[in-house]
Design a protein around this motif. Structure first.
Motif, PDB file in Angstrom:
ATOM      1  N   GLY A   3       0.815  -1.205   0.000  1.00  0.00           N
ATOM      2  CA  GLY A   3       0.000   0.000   0.000  1.00  0.00           C
ATOM      3  C   GLY A   3       0.845   1.249   0.000  1.00  0.00           C
ATOM      4  O   GLY A   3       2.062   1.228  -0.213  1.00  0.00           O
ATOM      5  N   GLU A   4       0.180   2.342   0.242  1.00  0.00           N
ATOM      6  CA  GLU A   4       0.809   3.650   0.222  1.00  0.00           C
ATOM      7  C   GLU A   4       1.805   3.816   1.375  1.00  0.00           C
ATOM      8  O   GLU A   4       1.527   3.448   2.508  1.00  0.00           O
ATOM      9  N   ALA A   5       2.960   4.395   1.055  1.00  0.00           N
ATOM     10  CA  ALA A   5       3.968   4.660   2.085  1.00  0.00           C
ATOM     11  C   ALA A   5       3.586   5.910   2.859  1.00  0.00           C
ATOM     12  O   ALA A   5       3.213   6.927   2.276  1.00  0.00           O
ATOM     13  N   LYS A  22      -1.056  11.023   6.441  1.00  0.00           N
ATOM     14  CA  LYS A  22      -1.289   9.812   7.242  1.00  0.00           C
ATOM     15  C   LYS A  22      -0.128   9.556   8.201  1.00  0.00           C
ATOM     16  O   LYS A  22      -0.332   9.162   9.344  1.00  0.00           O
ATOM     17  N   GLY A  23       1.086   9.777   7.722  1.00  0.00           N
ATOM     18  CA  GLY A  23       2.257   9.631   8.586  1.00  0.00           C
ATOM     19  C   GLY A  23       2.248  10.655   9.709  1.00  0.00           C
ATOM     20  O   GLY A  23       2.524  10.324  10.869  1.00  0.00           O
ATOM     21  N   VAL A  27       1.966  10.003  13.791  1.00  0.00           N
ATOM     22  CA  VAL A  27       2.902  10.578  14.769  1.00  0.00           C
ATOM     23  C   VAL A  27       2.139  11.402  15.806  1.00  0.00           C
ATOM     24  O   VAL A  27       2.408  11.316  17.005  1.00  0.00           O
ATOM     25  N   GLY A  28       1.178  12.216  15.347  1.00  0.00           N
ATOM     26  CA  GLY A  28       0.376  13.016  16.270  1.00  0.00           C
ATOM     27  C   GLY A  28      -0.414  12.158  17.234  1.00  0.00           C
ATOM     28  O   GLY A  28      -0.487  12.451  18.439  1.00  0.00           O
ATOM     29  N   ILE A  66       6.048   1.323  11.378  1.00  0.00           N
ATOM     30  CA  ILE A  66       6.653   2.441  10.653  1.00  0.00           C
ATOM     31  C   ILE A  66       7.623   1.920   9.589  1.00  0.00           C
ATOM     32  O   ILE A  66       7.639   2.420   8.462  1.00  0.00           O
ATOM     33  N   LYS A  67       8.408   0.906   9.929  1.00  0.00           N
ATOM     34  CA  LYS A  67       9.320   0.323   8.938  1.00  0.00           C
ATOM     35  C   LYS A  67       8.547  -0.243   7.756  1.00  0.00           C
ATOM     36  O   LYS A  67       8.956  -0.103   6.610  1.00  0.00           O
ATOM     37  N   ALA A  68       7.419  -0.889   8.040  1.00  0.00           N
ATOM     38  CA  ALA A  68       6.622  -1.474   6.967  1.00  0.00           C
ATOM     39  C   ALA A  68       5.979  -0.409   6.082  1.00  0.00           C
ATOM     40  O   ALA A  68       5.758  -0.642   4.892  1.00  0.00           O
ATOM     41  N   LYS A  69       5.682   0.750   6.632  1.00  0.00           N
ATOM     42  CA  LYS A  69       5.036   1.825   5.879  1.00  0.00           C
ATOM     43  C   LYS A  69       6.038   2.841   5.333  1.00  0.00           C
ATOM     44  O   LYS A  69       5.653   3.915   4.899  1.00  0.00           O
ATOM     45  N   THR A  70       7.337   2.498   5.338  1.00  0.00           N
ATOM     46  CA  THR A  70       8.375   3.387   4.831  1.00  0.00           C
ATOM     47  C   THR A  70       8.702   3.023   3.389  1.00  0.00           C
ATOM     48  O   THR A  70       8.852   1.858   3.057  1.00  0.00           O
ATOM     49  N   ASP A  71       8.819   4.047   2.549  1.00  0.00           N
ATOM     50  CA  ASP A  71       9.174   3.862   1.148  1.00  0.00           C
ATOM     51  C   ASP A  71      10.689   3.816   1.032  1.00  0.00           C
ATOM     52  O   ASP A  71      11.338   4.829   0.772  1.00  0.00           O
TER      53      ASP A  71
END
Length: 79
Positions: A3-5, A22-23, A27-28, A66-71
């Motif tokens: 999916g999207e990073a 989304k990132g 974090v917020g 976070i690692k999985a959602k990193t591009d």
């Protein structure tokens, strides 16, 4: 995770930084959870070391997401 990073590798150092709303929302939300945990532990009269331990556990729990959602890959960068 496909999916999207939501994050991108940091330009300098190690780790990732938010790359879209989304990132930043993630974090917020994490910051709000940490503030809530601190408020509850203070209200309950728990010790500071227990509060720190809980926050470290929460931080460790979100790192794989976070690692999985990193591009890209996490590695040390300094150039």
């Amino acid at each position: 995770m496909t999916g999207e990073a939501w994050f991108r590798p940091k330009r300098f150092g190690y780790g990732a930084t938010p790359s879209n709303w989304k990132g930043w929302a993630f974090v917020g939300l994490f910051i709000l959870v940490v503030v809530a945990v601190v408020a509850v532990t203070i209200a309950k009269g728990l010790t500071a070391w227990l509060t720190i331990l809980i926050i470290l556990a929460l931080t460790g729990a979100i790192i794989p997401f976070i690692k999985a959602k990193t591009d890209g890959e996490w590695r040390w960068r300094w150039h």
